[in-house]
Write an enzyme that holds these catalytic residues in place. Structure first.
Site, PDB file in Angstrom:
ATOM      1  N   ASN A   1       0.806  -1.220   0.000  1.00  0.00           N
ATOM      2  CA  ASN A   1       0.000   0.000   0.000  1.00  0.00           C
ATOM      3  C   ASN A   1       0.842   1.275   0.000  1.00  0.00           C
ATOM      4  O   ASN A   1       0.308   2.363  -0.233  1.00  0.00           O
ATOM      5  CB  ASN A   1      -1.016  -0.030   1.144  1.00  0.00           C
TER       6      ASN A   1
ATOM      7  N   ARG B   1      -7.800  -0.715  -7.371  1.00  0.00           N
ATOM      8  CA  ARG B   1      -8.277   0.335  -6.472  1.00  0.00           C
ATOM      9  C   ARG B   1      -7.319   1.534  -6.481  1.00  0.00           C
ATOM     10  O   ARG B   1      -7.729   2.682  -6.518  1.00  0.00           O
ATOM     11  CB  ARG B   1      -8.360  -0.271  -5.055  1.00  0.00           C
TER      12      ARG B   1
ATOM     13  N   CYS C   1     -15.992  -2.848  -5.457  1.00  0.00           N
ATOM     14  CA  CYS C   1     -15.680  -3.079  -4.047  1.00  0.00           C
ATOM     15  C   CYS C   1     -16.299  -4.403  -3.617  1.00  0.00           C
ATOM     16  O   CYS C   1     -17.401  -4.736  -4.020  1.00  0.00           O
ATOM     17  CB  CYS C   1     -16.230  -1.951  -3.193  1.00  0.00           C
TER      18      CYS C   1
ATOM     19  N   ARG D   1     -17.391   1.642  -1.135  1.00  0.00           N
ATOM     20  CA  ARG D   1     -16.119   2.345  -0.872  1.00  0.00           C
ATOM     21  C   ARG D   1     -16.072   3.614  -1.724  1.00  0.00           C
ATOM     22  O   ARG D   1     -15.427   3.657  -2.776  1.00  0.00           O
ATOM     23  CB  ARG D   1     -14.931   1.433  -1.179  1.00  0.00           C
ATOM     24  N   PRO D   2     -16.765   4.656  -1.256  1.00  0.00           N
ATOM     25  CA  PRO D   2     -16.823   5.882  -2.063  1.00  0.00           C
ATOM     26  C   PRO D   2     -15.476   6.608  -2.095  1.00  0.00           C
ATOM     27  O   PRO D   2     -14.591   6.313  -1.291  1.00  0.00           O
ATOM     28  CB  PRO D   2     -17.868   6.725  -1.329  1.00  0.00           C
ATOM     29  N   ILE D   3     -15.333   7.574  -3.010  1.00  0.00           N
ATOM     30  CA  ILE D   3     -14.118   8.408  -3.025  1.00  0.00           C
ATOM     31  C   ILE D   3     -14.486   9.883  -2.823  1.00  0.00           C
ATOM     32  O   ILE D   3     -13.793  10.775  -3.286  1.00  0.00           O
ATOM     33  CB  ILE D   3     -13.271   8.205  -4.307  1.00  0.00           C
ATOM     34  N   ASP D   4     -15.586  10.102  -2.098  1.00  0.00           N
ATOM     35  CA  ASP D   4     -16.054  11.475  -1.895  1.00  0.00           C
ATOM     36  C   ASP D   4     -15.019  12.351  -1.169  1.00  0.00           C
ATOM     37  O   ASP D   4     -14.908  13.548  -1.446  1.00  0.00           O
ATOM     38  CB  ASP D   4     -17.391  11.483  -1.136  1.00  0.00           C
ATOM     39  N   GLN D   5     -14.240  11.752  -0.262  1.00  0.00           N
ATOM     40  CA  GLN D   5     -13.263  12.570   0.478  1.00  0.00           C
ATOM     41  C   GLN D   5     -12.069  12.949  -0.411  1.00  0.00           C
ATOM     42  O   GLN D   5     -11.479  14.013  -0.249  1.00  0.00           O
ATOM     43  CB  GLN D   5     -12.780  11.837   1.734  1.00  0.00           C
TER      44      GLN D   5
ATOM     45  N   ARG E   1      -2.307 -10.344  -5.780  1.00  0.00           N
ATOM     46  CA  ARG E   1      -2.246  -8.880  -5.808  1.00  0.00           C
ATOM     47  C   ARG E   1      -1.359  -8.343  -4.702  1.00  0.00           C
ATOM     48  O   ARG E   1      -0.891  -7.210  -4.801  1.00  0.00           O
ATOM     49  CB  ARG E   1      -3.645  -8.290  -5.587  1.00  0.00           C
TER      50      ARG E   1
HETATM   51  N1  EPU Z   1     -14.211   6.253   2.745  1.00  0.00           N
HETATM   52  C1  EPU Z   1     -15.217   7.113   2.439  1.00  0.00           C
HETATM   53  N2  EPU Z   1     -14.963   8.108   1.542  1.00  0.00           N
HETATM   54  C2  EPU Z   1     -13.756   8.233   0.931  1.00  0.00           C
HETATM   55  C3  EPU Z   1     -12.731   7.333   1.253  1.00  0.00           C
HETATM   56  C4  EPU Z   1     -12.978   6.348   2.170  1.00  0.00           C
HETATM   57  O1  EPU Z   1     -16.322   7.031   2.962  1.00  0.00           O
HETATM   58  O2  EPU Z   1     -13.605   9.153   0.092  1.00  0.00           O
HETATM   59  C5  EPU Z   1     -14.454   5.201   3.729  1.00  0.00           C
HETATM   60  C6  EPU Z   1     -14.308   3.797   3.137  1.00  0.00           C
HETATM   61  O3  EPU Z   1     -15.506   3.364   2.518  1.00  0.00           O
HETATM   62  C7  EPU Z   1     -13.927   2.976   4.345  1.00  0.00           C
HETATM   63  C8  EPU Z   1     -13.100   3.962   5.175  1.00  0.00           C
HETATM   64  O4  EPU Z   1     -13.453   5.269   4.725  1.00  0.00           O
HETATM   65  O5  EPU Z   1     -15.079   2.633   5.057  1.00  0.00           O
HETATM   66  C9  EPU Z   1     -11.617   3.817   5.063  1.00  0.00           C
HETATM   67  O6  EPU Z   1     -11.224   3.761   3.679  1.00  0.00           O
HETATM   68  P1  EPU Z   1      -9.785   4.159   3.177  1.00  0.00           P
HETATM   69  O7  EPU Z   1      -9.938   5.298   2.231  1.00  0.00           O
HETATM   70  O8  EPU Z   1      -8.875   4.314   4.338  1.00  0.00           O
HETATM   71  O9  EPU Z   1      -9.359   2.867   2.359  1.00  0.00           O
HETATM   72  P2  EPU Z   1      -8.784   2.775   0.911  1.00  0.00           P
HETATM   73  O10 EPU Z   1      -7.851   3.904   0.640  1.00  0.00           O
HETATM   74  O11 EPU Z   1      -9.849   2.511  -0.070  1.00  0.00           O
HETATM   75  C10 EPU Z   1      -6.663   1.444   1.638  1.00  0.00           C
HETATM   76  C11 EPU Z   1      -6.031   0.140   1.273  1.00  0.00           C
HETATM   77  C12 EPU Z   1      -6.859  -0.999   1.808  1.00  0.00           C
HETATM   78  C13 EPU Z   1      -7.050  -0.862   3.313  1.00  0.00           C
HETATM   79  C14 EPU Z   1      -7.593   0.527   3.672  1.00  0.00           C
HETATM   80  C15 EPU Z   1      -7.679   0.775   5.161  1.00  0.00           C
HETATM   81  C16 EPU Z   1      -4.948   0.647  -0.833  1.00  0.00           C
HETATM   82  C17 EPU Z   1      -4.931   0.490  -2.296  1.00  0.00           C
HETATM   83  N3  EPU Z   1      -5.944   0.048  -0.190  1.00  0.00           N
HETATM   84  O12 EPU Z   1      -7.942   1.431   1.027  1.00  0.00           O
HETATM   85  O13 EPU Z   1      -6.089  -2.159   1.548  1.00  0.00           O
HETATM   86  O14 EPU Z   1      -7.985  -1.817   3.765  1.00  0.00           O
HETATM   87  O15 EPU Z   1      -6.762   1.537   3.066  1.00  0.00           O
HETATM   88  O16 EPU Z   1      -6.434   0.631   5.744  1.00  0.00           O
HETATM   89  O17 EPU Z   1      -4.074   1.274  -0.263  1.00  0.00           O
HETATM   90  C18 EPU Z   1      -5.697  -4.471   1.389  1.00  0.00           C
HETATM   91  O18 EPU Z   1      -4.491  -4.205   1.259  1.00  0.00           O
HETATM   92  O19 EPU Z   1      -6.138  -5.635   1.560  1.00  0.00           O
HETATM   93  C19 EPU Z   1      -6.674  -3.377   1.340  1.00  0.00           C
HETATM   94  C20 EPU Z   1      -7.962  -3.574   1.180  1.00  0.00           C
END
Ligand code: EPU
Length: 436
Positions: A26, A96, A120, A125-129, A402
């Protein structure tokens, strides 16, 4: 006819010996896109050789980057002459971490066109933030027909204050990527604190950026004019290390896990110690040893330094062997317990109620044909197979590949009886890869 691959495991052998951990997935999946911001050669050491990094490197090459492997874990990436253009959208959709191209392209070109990141499989798993952050930096963002279009009206973003409504690894890193070449200062409040965030900041700083506070919940980025080439070594993978730690404990083995940062593993080590497993820290290795009965523990997954969600399925498998009833509460995702049904096929007793898994331990596992539902669920099934009596076959191992470099080879060197076998592909599953 096409063939797919599956793992075949004959369980019941304790893992014994030494294993060396690869670079952090990551961190790598953010650092590869980050090299788009650099005019010069980025030499990156400790790069994990896994399908997620391979896909991102292919995307960069299609955009015009020069990518050269120096050895198995060192690469040179030179994005000096990359021009804005269409990237391979089919690859972006599968992964992702392609969301990091939004921030990196905006920083480099003042505009970006990407697909929405891959589907997802543990809830929404939105990207709104991410979008909120980019908009605060002055970008206009349009999400349409599965694509993300982003543009800075004057070709450059400007620093801003951003409060994240949710602690998000991806949004924190993406905003850092977008802001390093912006004018002025960006402040990210309620930032995620994972080790890979510090690693991205260290990579960027070694190339001339000014990112401060990574590892705390307030990150300050002072925009700079340009970034230059350099050499950087990616940190060891916390989750790969944790997976071998749990595998060692679950099989009642003894494994020295090398090339780790023990501090990053504390949340995992402490939970293992609660089960009665012995975990000894050394400077850059940990020794894990278990014998006798394991004890139940309760776990809640949380953002770092809390217990990582990415270790939750592996830990659930371990707790199937423990005495008593353990409860795992998932604090990050809505639905990350799909693997429970697979574990139950092997004789486990895991009941899922909303965001909680109730694990009644003490049921010995027996080999069965099961699926890897996603990357970490797949790792959990491998651990289950290693503990089970008899033979376990795990399909859909492309998820596992992966994130785990040389998984089968590393496990074999620890004495596991695991091999890869082929089976006929009667579906188009390969096209439905779900990103992590
Ligand atoms: N979330 C939102 N809005 C956003 C972004 C996130 O609501 O704009 C929510 C997500 O839906 C979730 C929470 O916030 O409920 C945390 O999500 P985060 O953004 O931290 O996760 P991510 O960036 O999508 C990365 C890793 C994941 C890991 C998470 C948490 C990568 C590519 N993926 O995902 O890795 O679970 O952080 O640590 O870096 C894995 O390696 O198995 C894996 C799934």
């Amino acid at each position: 006819m096409c063939f797919l691959e599956k793992y075949v495991i004959k369980g019941g052998k304790p893992l014994k010996g030494e294993v060396t951990i690869s670079g952090a997935k990551n961190a790598a999946v953010a650092i590869i896109p980050a090299s788009l911001l650099v005019k010069g050669v980025c030499r990156i050491e400790n790069m994990p050789h896994i399908s997620d990094t391979d896909m991102l490197l292919t995307i960069l090459k299609e955009l015009g980057a020069k990518v050269r492997f120096i050895d198995n874990s060192t690469i040179d990436i030179d994005c000096t002459n990359v021009e804005f253009g269409n990237a391979p959208f089919d690859l972006m959709r599968k992964i992702r971490a392609s969301y990091y191209l939004i921030g990196a392209m905006l920083g480099r070109f003042g505009k970006a066109k990407t697909t929405m990141p891959g589907g997802c499989n543990f809830g929404c798993r939105p990207i709104d933030q991410h979008i909120k952050g980019m908009e605060a930096l002055g970008a206009e963002i349009n999400v349409k027909n599965g694509f993300v279009y982003a543009a800075a009206p004057e070709g450059k973003l400007h620093g801003s204050f951003i409060y994240l409504d949710k602690v998000s690894v991806g949004a924190t890193m993406n905003i850092i990527l977008a802001s390093v070449l912006a004018t002025g200062r960006t402040i990210i409040e309620n930032a995620a604190r994972e080790p890979h965030i510090v690693d991205l900041a260290n990579f960027l700083n070694s190339m001339g950026a000014d990112v401060r506070g990574a590892g705390t919940d307030t990150i300050k980025v002072n925009g700079v004019e340009s970034l230059h080439g350099g050499t950087y070594a990616i940190i060891p993978d916390q989750i790969e290390a944790g997976t071998y730690m749990v595998a060692a404990a679950a099989t009642k083995g003894e494994v020295l896990i090398k090339n780790v940062i023990p501090k990053h593993l504390e949340c995992i080590s402490e939970k293992l110690r609660e089960t009665g497993t012995i975990v000894q820290n050394f400077e850059d290795s940990v020794l894990v040893r278990a014998s006798g009965n394991l004890r139940k523990v309760n776990i809640k997954t949380l953002p770092y330094p809390g217990f990582p969600t990415d270790m939750q399925p592996q830990m659930a498998t371990l707790l199937c062997q423990a005495e008593g009833t353990s409860v795992i509460t998932e604090g990050i995702y809505d639905n990350r317990f799909k693997y429970a049904a697979e574990l139950n096929k092997m004789g486990a007793n895991v009941n899922v109620e909303g965001k909680m898994a109730i694990i009644e331990g003490g049921h010995s596992l027996t080999g069965a044909p099961v699926m890897a539902c996603d990357l970490r669920a797949g790792a959990a099934m491998v651990i289950a197979g290693l503990c089970a009596n008899g033979e376990t076959e795990i399909e859909d191992i492309h998820y596992i590949e992966r994130g785990y470099e040389d998984f089968v080879e590393k496990l074999r060197r620890l004495g596991a009886d695991i091999c890869i076998a082929e089976y006929p592909d009667d579906t188009d599953k390969k096209d439905n890869v779900i990103a992590v």
